[in-house]
Scaffold this active site. Structure first.
Site, PDB file in Angstrom:
ATOM      1  N   THR A 165      31.604  23.845 -33.498  1.00 57.23           N
ATOM      2  CA  THR A 165      32.227  22.734 -34.226  1.00 57.23           C
ATOM      3  C   THR A 165      31.254  22.003 -35.129  1.00 57.23           C
ATOM      4  O   THR A 165      31.668  21.367 -36.096  1.00 57.23           O
ATOM      5  CB  THR A 165      32.860  21.712 -33.249  1.00 57.23           C
ATOM      6  OG1 THR A 165      31.849  21.232 -32.360  1.00 57.23           O
ATOM      7  CG2 THR A 165      33.994  22.342 -32.449  1.00 57.23           C
TER       8      THR A 165
ATOM      9  N   HIS B  23      22.346  24.469 -32.691  1.00 57.63           N
ATOM     10  CA  HIS B  23      22.016  23.648 -31.517  1.00 57.63           C
ATOM     11  C   HIS B  23      22.151  24.473 -30.260  1.00 57.63           C
ATOM     12  O   HIS B  23      22.957  25.403 -30.191  1.00 57.63           O
ATOM     13  CB  HIS B  23      22.906  22.400 -31.449  1.00 57.63           C
ATOM     14  CG  HIS B  23      24.371  22.683 -31.537  1.00 57.63           C
ATOM     15  ND1 HIS B  23      25.015  22.944 -32.741  1.00 57.63           N
ATOM     16  CD2 HIS B  23      25.328  22.768 -30.579  1.00 57.63           C
ATOM     17  CE1 HIS B  23      26.299  23.158 -32.506  1.00 57.63           C
ATOM     18  NE2 HIS B  23      26.509  23.068 -31.207  1.00 57.63           N
TER      19      HIS B  23
HETATM   20  P1  5GP Z   1      29.590  23.188 -30.511  1.00 58.07           P
HETATM   21  O1  5GP Z   1      31.038  23.133 -30.126  1.00 58.07           O
HETATM   22  O2  5GP Z   1      29.415  23.197 -32.021  1.00 58.07           O
HETATM   23  O3  5GP Z   1      28.818  24.264 -29.827  1.00 58.07           O
HETATM   24  O4  5GP Z   1      28.958  21.848 -29.952  1.00 58.07           O
HETATM   25  C1  5GP Z   1      28.911  20.646 -30.648  1.00 58.07           C
HETATM   26  C2  5GP Z   1      28.600  19.591 -29.622  1.00 58.07           C
HETATM   27  O5  5GP Z   1      28.176  18.429 -30.310  1.00 58.07           O
HETATM   28  C3  5GP Z   1      29.787  19.190 -28.762  1.00 58.07           C
HETATM   29  O6  5GP Z   1      29.465  19.406 -27.392  1.00 58.07           O
HETATM   30  C4  5GP Z   1      29.990  17.711 -29.081  1.00 58.07           C
HETATM   31  O7  5GP Z   1      30.351  16.951 -27.956  1.00 58.07           O
HETATM   32  C5  5GP Z   1      28.641  17.312 -29.638  1.00 58.07           C
HETATM   33  N1  5GP Z   1      28.698  16.243 -30.623  1.00 58.07           N
HETATM   34  C6  5GP Z   1      29.494  16.193 -31.748  1.00 58.07           C
HETATM   35  N2  5GP Z   1      29.271  15.071 -32.437  1.00 58.07           N
HETATM   36  C7  5GP Z   1      28.312  14.383 -31.740  1.00 58.07           C
HETATM   37  C8  5GP Z   1      27.667  13.129 -31.952  1.00 58.07           C
HETATM   38  O8  5GP Z   1      27.923  12.410 -32.934  1.00 58.07           O
HETATM   39  N3  5GP Z   1      26.742  12.751 -31.031  1.00 58.07           N
HETATM   40  C9  5GP Z   1      26.432  13.522 -29.941  1.00 58.07           C
HETATM   41  N4  5GP Z   1      25.500  13.047 -29.095  1.00 58.07           N
HETATM   42  N5  5GP Z   1      27.014  14.716 -29.721  1.00 58.07           N
HETATM   43  C10 5GP Z   1      27.947  15.132 -30.596  1.00 58.07           C
END
Ligand code: 5GP
Ligand code: ZN
Length: 113
Positions: A94, A99
């Site tokens: 997302t 990361h």
């Molecule tokens: P993905 O789904 O891309 O692997 O993980 C993105 C992660 O970023 C998700 O677990 C989500 O909770 C975290 N995340 C998104 N926006 C923010 C933010 O503004 N601050 C923090 N600390 N985490 C975020």
């Protein structure tokens, strides 16, 4: 660039910082999926694993060093943990700034997908 993690790294968006050095930033995930849920990111904007090359891959090795250090500091090194990187739509990525999710502090589900 309109990237939420670049804004977190620059301090424009606040975060609960766990670790920082010249090339890596780590902070608590805003909606944790485990008792320990930290995101470890390169400071340089790399959108996903698809953009890792011989030019920028050194930071990935460094991220794993940081992960090992943080796992010890956060008390999950012995109990165990998982490091997850989602890449692209089918993985549910997302945020398009590379990361690594560091997850632990409980028995994690065995299923990987
Ligand atoms: P993905 O789904 O891309 O692997 O993980 C993105 C992660 O970023 C998700 O677990 C989500 O909770 C975290 N995340 C998104 N926006 C923010 C933010 O503004 N601050 C923090 N600390 N985490 C975020
Ligand atoms: Zn970014």
């Amino acid at each position: 660039m309109d990237c939420v993690f670049c804004k977190i790294i620059s301090g424009e968006i606040p975060s609960k910082k766990v670790y920082e050095d010249e090339s890596v930033y780590a902070f608590y995930d805003i909606s944790p999926m485990a008792p320990v849920h930290v995101l470890i990111v390169p400071k340089m904007h790399i959108a996903s694993v698809n953009e890792v090359t011989s030019e920028n891959s050194a930071v990935i090795a460094h991220i794993y060093e940081v992960a090992a250090k943080l796992a010890k500091e956060l008390g999950i090194a012995e109990s165990g943990y998982r490091i997850v990187t989602n890449c692209g739509k089918n993985a549910g990525q997302t945020v398009f700034h590379l990361h690594f999710h560091l997850l632990g502090g409980t028995q994690l589900k065995i299923e990987m997908c």
